[in-house]
Write a protein that holds these residues in place. Structure first.
Motif, mmCIF file in Angstrom:
data_model
loop_
_atom_site.group_PDB
_atom_site.id
_atom_site.type_symbol
_atom_site.label_atom_id
_atom_site.label_comp_id
_atom_site.label_asym_id
_atom_site.label_seq_id
_atom_site.Cartn_x
_atom_site.Cartn_y
_atom_site.Cartn_z
ATOM 1 N N VAL A 22 0.859 -1.190 0.000
ATOM 2 C CA VAL A 22 0.000 0.000 0.000
ATOM 3 C C VAL A 22 0.888 1.230 0.000
ATOM 4 O O VAL A 22 1.815 1.330 0.821
ATOM 5 N N ASP A 23 0.610 2.151 -0.898
ATOM 6 C CA ASP A 23 1.405 3.379 -1.022
ATOM 7 C C ASP A 23 2.895 3.081 -1.203
ATOM 8 O O ASP A 23 3.751 3.785 -0.657
ATOM 9 N N GLY A 24 3.180 1.997 -1.912
ATOM 10 C CA GLY A 24 4.583 1.646 -2.146
ATOM 11 C C GLY A 24 5.280 1.071 -0.917
ATOM 12 O O GLY A 24 6.478 0.827 -0.950
ATOM 13 N N VAL A 25 4.521 0.853 0.170
ATOM 14 C CA VAL A 25 5.130 0.320 1.396
ATOM 15 C C VAL A 25 4.725 -1.149 1.560
ATOM 16 O O VAL A 25 3.538 -1.478 1.532
ATOM 17 N N HIS A 26 5.720 -2.001 1.715
ATOM 18 C CA HIS A 26 5.452 -3.435 1.879
ATOM 19 C C HIS A 26 5.114 -3.733 3.338
ATOM 20 O O HIS A 26 5.799 -3.279 4.243
ATOM 21 N N ARG A 27 4.037 -4.509 3.549
ATOM 22 C CA ARG A 27 3.634 -4.909 4.902
ATOM 23 C C ARG A 27 3.343 -6.404 4.896
ATOM 24 O O ARG A 27 2.924 -6.952 3.891
ATOM 25 N N ASP A 28 3.510 -7.055 6.049
ATOM 26 C CA ASP A 28 3.087 -8.437 6.217
ATOM 27 C C ASP A 28 1.827 -8.438 7.065
ATOM 28 O O ASP A 28 1.738 -7.704 8.043
ATOM 29 N N TRP A 29 0.868 -9.270 6.696
ATOM 30 C CA TRP A 29 -0.385 -9.278 7.450
ATOM 31 C C TRP A 29 -1.028 -10.660 7.377
ATOM 32 O O TRP A 29 -0.708 -11.469 6.513
ATOM 33 N N LEU A 30 -1.954 -10.911 8.318
ATOM 34 C CA LEU A 30 -2.825 -12.081 8.212
ATOM 35 C C LEU A 30 -4.084 -11.820 9.007
ATOM 36 O O LEU A 30 -4.132 -10.920 9.847
ATOM 37 N N ARG A 31 -5.114 -12.607 8.708
ATOM 38 C CA ARG A 31 -6.385 -12.468 9.426
ATOM 39 C C ARG A 31 -6.253 -13.064 10.823
ATOM 40 O O ARG A 31 -5.735 -14.167 10.982
#
Ligand SMILES: N[C@@H](CCC(=O)NCCCC(=O)O)C(=O)O
Length: 271
Positions: A22-31
């Motif tokens: 998002v917005d060129g920023v990498h993030r790690d996520w999970l539900r």
């Protein structure tokens, strides 16, 4: 039943995350549904496993992180598996083509490949859910149908997400599954038929020779598979046992069995 254990007694399980850009920023996520179900009904503690860029898909993960875990969960996610990355996680170095929301997630593919490889080498419990089952199949050389809707209209409708429903209702039971009476799932489910939810548009085409079919849908699609000759519970399911786990017996049975396998595995490790 909700498992209550002192924190120090809990087995520690790694749960795969996904890459979000998002917005060129990498993030790690999970539900959080996965983590909650594992904590409450598997009785385990969870750590989130970060995704990998191609240059980071190395040995350190296996030796530093996986050896410290008692089990691994390959979570579900909308993105489709890239078979090339699953079979050679460090091979595709093209960060611009790595992530496409809900379509492509190569950092996640790399994590899955290395996590499966280590878990198999260590003889560690594995629970794959939805994409997680597909990852297991592709890792071991099986293939996926790219689109169930294109394979057959009936199958597409049976297995697909129902976007017109509220999110929670999309995880209501969608079809039955038949459970093999002589596999690894039957002693957990103690039934040969169950109702499951369904939110996927890909599915197993050819089951990898290393896997055995544990459950299938009315159209014949593989709904659960386990690793042949596994020293512990190494299984994947195409449905989502985590979502309505508090009211879904099969979901609770699965998480409980997985949690118990993790505790047994932990007892076999040299500390
Ligand atoms: N893209 C694959 C994988 C489907 C999948 O894992 N969906 C997860 C839904 C969201 C959730 O985790 O709750 C396919 O379409 O088969």
């Amino acid at each position: 039943m909700r498992l209550q254990q002192p924190e120090r007694a809990r087995a520690v399980v790694g749960v795969t995350s996904n890459r979000l850009l998002v917005d060129g920023v990498h993030r790690d996520w999970l539900r959080r549904k996965y983590v909650q179900a594992l904590h409450r009904h598997g009785g385990v503690a969870c750590v989130v496993l970060p995704t990998f860029d191609a240059e980071d898909a190395g040995e350190a993960f296996a030796t530093t992180i996986m050896r410290r875990l008692d089990g691994v969960v390959l979570t579900g996610d909308e993105s489709n598996v890239d078979p090339a990355v699953l079979s050679a996680p460090a091979s595709l170095v093209d960060p611009d083509r790595d992530v496409e929301a809900e379509i492509l997630d190569r950092p996640r593919d790399r994590l899955a490949a290395v996590a499966i490889q280590s878990a198999i080498a260590l003889g560690m419990p594995i629970l794959g859910i939805c994409r997680g089952l597909q990852e297991l199949n592709v890792y071991f050389g099986g293939t996926l149908r790219p689109s169930l809707a294109e394979w057959s209209l009936e199958s597409g409708a049976m297995h697909a997400e129902k976007p017109d429903r509220p999110r929670d209702r999309q995880y209501d039971a969608a079809h039955s599954v038949r459970i093999s009476s002589d596999g690894a799932l039957f002693p957990i489910a103690r039934t040969i038929e169950a109702q499951v939810n369904s939110l996927h548009n890909q599915g197993i085409e050819s089951l990898a020779p290393a896997l055995r079919r544990e459950a299938w849908a009315p159209d014949g699609l593989v709904e659960a598979a386990s690793v042949i000759g596994a020293p512990t519970l190494q299984i994947g399911v195409q449905w989502h046992p985590e979502w309505h786990v508090s009211t879904d017996l099969l979901g609770r049975q699965l998480f409980r069995a997985f949690g118990e396998a993790c505790v047994v595995y932990r007892g076999t490790k040299n500390h």
